[in-house]
Design an enzyme around this catalytic site. Structure first.
Site, PDB file in Angstrom:
ATOM      1  N   ASP A  35      62.347 -11.713  57.063  1.00 15.46           N
ATOM      2  CA  ASP A  35      62.114 -10.590  56.554  1.00 15.46           C
ATOM      3  C   ASP A  35      63.179  -9.964  55.513  1.00 15.46           C
ATOM      4  O   ASP A  35      64.306  -9.719  56.419  1.00 15.46           O
ATOM      5  CB  ASP A  35      61.534  -9.715  57.639  1.00 15.46           C
ATOM      6  CG  ASP A  35      60.876  -8.391  56.911  1.00 15.46           C
ATOM      7  OD1 ASP A  35      60.466  -8.707  55.706  1.00 15.46           O
ATOM      8  OD2 ASP A  35      60.657  -7.435  57.737  1.00 15.46           O
TER       9      ASP A  35
ATOM     10  N   ASN B 126      53.064  -5.655  56.137  1.00 16.64           N
ATOM     11  CA  ASN B 126      54.053  -5.786  57.148  1.00 16.64           C
ATOM     12  C   ASN B 126      54.062  -4.805  58.083  1.00 16.64           C
ATOM     13  O   ASN B 126      54.057  -3.490  57.747  1.00 16.64           O
ATOM     14  CB  ASN B 126      55.276  -5.786  56.560  1.00 16.64           C
ATOM     15  CG  ASN B 126      55.822  -6.995  55.580  1.00 16.64           C
ATOM     16  OD1 ASN B 126      54.790  -7.899  55.385  1.00 16.64           O
ATOM     17  ND2 ASN B 126      56.789  -7.121  55.132  1.00 16.64           N
TER      18      ASN B 126
ATOM     19  N   THR C 266      57.320  -0.907  62.981  1.00 19.05           N
ATOM     20  CA  THR C 266      57.719   0.197  63.860  1.00 19.05           C
ATOM     21  C   THR C 266      56.193   0.532  64.806  1.00 19.05           C
ATOM     22  O   THR C 266      56.620   1.064  65.755  1.00 19.05           O
ATOM     23  CB  THR C 266      57.747   1.359  62.943  1.00 19.05           C
ATOM     24  OG1 THR C 266      58.673   1.258  61.927  1.00 19.05           O
ATOM     25  CG2 THR C 266      58.348   2.704  63.566  1.00 19.05           C
TER      26      THR C 266
HETATM   27  P1  13P Z   1      57.184  -0.657  59.114  1.00 20.17           P
HETATM   28  O1  13P Z   1      58.122  -0.702  60.167  1.00 20.17           O
HETATM   29  O2  13P Z   1      57.006   0.652  58.457  1.00 20.17           O
HETATM   30  O3  13P Z   1      55.860  -1.015  59.882  1.00 20.17           O
HETATM   31  O4  13P Z   1      57.522  -1.714  58.121  1.00 20.17           O
HETATM   32  C1  13P Z   1      57.710  -2.994  58.410  1.00 20.17           C
HETATM   33  C2  13P Z   1      58.046  -3.717  57.303  1.00 20.17           C
HETATM   34  O5  13P Z   1      57.902  -3.678  56.138  1.00 20.17           O
HETATM   35  C3  13P Z   1      58.898  -5.065  57.558  1.00 20.17           C
HETATM   36  O6  13P Z   1      59.423  -5.724  56.217  1.00 20.17           O
END
Ligand code: 13P
Length: 280
Positions: A84, A229, A232
């Site tokens: 990522d 994705n 959090t």
């Molecule tokens: P969040 O932490 O807002 O869920 O986003 C995750 C993300 O986009 C990882 O690339």
């Protein structure tokens, strides 16, 4: 089975649902995600940020751990191991050499021409090894891996230039979503999202899935989003449960019990996302 992003994302695009990317941080996280996605019988993308890979001991450790868990837990769903927000060719190459089946090169902080140059270098290397590549255009803001950035929305013209100039497999256009928690309601540019989708054949990716309400997720999927994705939200679900456990069991010091006390909450959050992403 470790797969690249190609078939799972094209199937999602055609079937009008989204494959979840859940970011992993450790062994327990990976195990919980794999078990719950197997339980739900859906394909999953395990997202690994550069910071999380470093925390876990490096790309080779992550790759060995994921492959071993797939075998030992008898996981039969398609699992994609994805870097990522890779920040450089070197970082993506390291992940590919360690056995990742997919990488994101995020050169979106550079001018478009330089973004295209770096992204193409990654695609040329990755495709030799049947590894798929996601790239970003515009800039997704918010906070991830302790790095805070401001947002710039993508334009259709820039998306076309990046895709045509690089042969990437999926595209993350920044259209108002942010990493981490939203201040107020998310404000996604669905009109541009739909126009990008009409003009491109590759699947689109929505970053910053935490905190986007159900109706916006559904709208995003109808505008061509095939991968969402989440990071959090699982962290918060896990943390709430662990805080409760620690306050109720102040003398419990076995790390398996402390870390493990967040398992059910994580699995419930995963289940809720899967239901949402599959329009159930
Ligand atoms: P969040 O932490 O807002 O869920 O986003 C995750 C993300 O986009 C990882 O690339």
């Amino acid at each position: 089975m470790l797969v690249n992003g190609d078939k799972i994302l094209h199937d999602a695009k055609v079937g009008k649902y989204a494959v979840p990317q859940f970011n992993i941080n450790n062994l327990e996280w990976t195990k919980n995600i794999l078990e719950e996605c197997q339980n739900q019988n859906i394909a999953v993308i395990l997202g690994v940020s550069e910071g999380a890979a470093k925390y876990m001991g490096g790309y080779k450790v992550v790759s060995a751990m994921v492959n071993a868990l797939i075998e030992e837990l008898n996981i039969t769903i398609p699992v994609c191991l994805h870097l990522d927000h890779g920040t450089s060719f070197e970082s993506c190459k390291k992940a590919i050499d360690a056995g990742f089946s997919s990488v994101m090169i995020d050169a979106s902080k550079h001018e478009l021409e330089e973004n295209i140059r770096i992204t193409k270098e990654v695609v040329d290397y990755a495709h030799e090894f049947n590894v798929t590549v996601e790239a970003e255009v515009g800039h997704i803001g918010g906070t991830e891996d302790n790095i805070t950035a401001s947002s710039t929305n993508a334009t259709l013209e820039d998306c076309l230039a990046l895709v045509n100039g690089t042969n990437i497999d999926s595209l993350a256009p920044a259209l108002g979503s942010v990493h981490g928690l939203y201040k107020g309601e998310p404000n996604l540019d669905f009109e541009t999202m739909a126009r990008i989708n009409e003009n491109l054949s590759i699947p689109l990716v929505l970053h910053g899935g935490t905190g986007i309400p159900d109706y916006d997720i559904k709208k995003a999927i109808s505008c061509g989003i095939s991968k969402i994705n989440i990071n959090t939200e699982l962290q918060i679900a896990w943390h709430e449960a662990v805080k409760k456990f620690v306050s109720e069991n102040p003398n419990s010091y076995d790390p398996r019990k402390v870390i493990g006390s967040g398992k059910d909450a994580m699995k419930e959050a995963i289940q809720a996302k899967i239901t949402m992403f599959n329009n159930k």
